[in-house]
Design a protein around this motif. Sequence first.
Motif, short mmCIF file in Angstrom:
data_model
loop_
_atom_site.label_atom_id
_atom_site.label_comp_id
_atom_site.label_asym_id
_atom_site.label_seq_id
_atom_site.Cartn_x
_atom_site.Cartn_y
_atom_site.Cartn_z
N LEU A 31 0.86 -1.18 0.00
CA LEU A 31 0.00 0.00 0.00
C LEU A 31 0.90 1.23 0.00
CD1 LEU A 31 -3.11 0.24 0.22
CD2 LEU A 31 -2.81 0.60 2.64
N GLY A 32 0.83 2.05 -1.04
CA GLY A 32 1.66 3.25 -1.15
C GLY A 32 0.94 4.47 -0.61
N LYS A 33 1.65 5.63 -0.64
CA LYS A 33 1.08 6.87 -0.15
C LYS A 33 -0.20 7.24 -0.91
CE LYS A 33 4.93 9.56 1.66
NZ LYS A 33 5.67 10.80 1.47
N LYS A 34 -0.16 7.07 -2.23
CA LYS A 34 -1.34 7.42 -3.04
C LYS A 34 -2.54 6.58 -2.64
CE LYS A 34 0.93 9.14 -7.19
NZ LYS A 34 1.14 8.95 -8.63
N ASP A 35 -2.30 5.30 -2.37
CA ASP A 35 -3.39 4.41 -1.95
C ASP A 35 -3.95 4.82 -0.59
OD1 ASP A 35 -2.96 2.82 -4.25
OD2 ASP A 35 -1.37 1.73 -3.20
N ILE A 36 -3.06 5.19 0.33
CA ILE A 36 -3.50 5.61 1.66
C ILE A 36 -4.30 6.91 1.56
CG2 ILE A 36 -2.72 6.36 3.94
CD1 ILE A 36 -0.32 4.44 3.55
N VAL A 37 -3.80 7.86 0.75
CA VAL A 37 -4.51 9.12 0.55
C VAL A 37 -5.90 8.86 -0.03
CG1 VAL A 37 -4.53 11.24 -0.83
CG2 VAL A 37 -2.46 10.58 0.38
N HIS A 38 -5.97 7.98 -1.01
CA HIS A 38 -7.27 7.64 -1.62
C HIS A 38 -8.21 7.01 -0.59
CE1 HIS A 38 -10.18 6.40 -4.61
NE2 HIS A 38 -10.13 5.17 -4.11
N ASN A 39 -7.70 6.11 0.23
CA ASN A 39 -8.52 5.46 1.26
C ASN A 39 -9.03 6.47 2.29
OD1 ASN A 39 -8.22 2.99 0.05
ND2 ASN A 39 -6.63 2.28 1.45
N ILE A 40 -8.15 7.39 2.71
CA ILE A 40 -8.56 8.42 3.68
C ILE A 40 -9.66 9.28 3.08
CG2 ILE A 40 -7.84 10.50 4.93
CD1 ILE A 40 -5.08 9.20 5.28
N SER A 41 -9.47 9.71 1.84
CA SER A 41 -10.46 10.60 1.22
C SER A 41 -11.80 9.90 1.00
CB SER A 41 -9.92 11.17 -0.09
OG SER A 41 -9.73 10.15 -1.04
N SER A 42 -11.78 8.62 0.63
CA SER A 42 -13.04 7.92 0.40
C SER A 42 -13.75 7.58 1.71
CB SER A 42 -12.81 6.66 -0.42
OG SER A 42 -12.00 5.75 0.28
#
Length: 90
Positions: free
Chosen positions: A3-14
């Motif tokens: 899980l990369g930073k982009k994935d974590i950012v996407h999960n937080i935003s969703s």
Amino acid sequence: MSLGKKDIVHNISSETSLLKSTSKVILESFLDIIKSNKNKKIKISNFGTFYAHVAPKRLGRNPKTKKEYAISKRKKLKFKASSSVKNLLN
């Protein structure tokens, strides 16, 4: 798969219905807190503890040439998972 930073950012935003830019700021702020507290333990309840560990001086070896050399002592970031996280994994 990691899980990369982009994935974590996407999960937080969703999960929170925040903008991705806001989620990125939150993640970067969290990582900055961990980086800036080098000599302190950072405990997060029901998740774990981040702490600095001093690895002792040791001998290393180049596997190709078999030449030995000294590796100086250095600080490493360690993470100890809480029992609730360990129970989720097992």
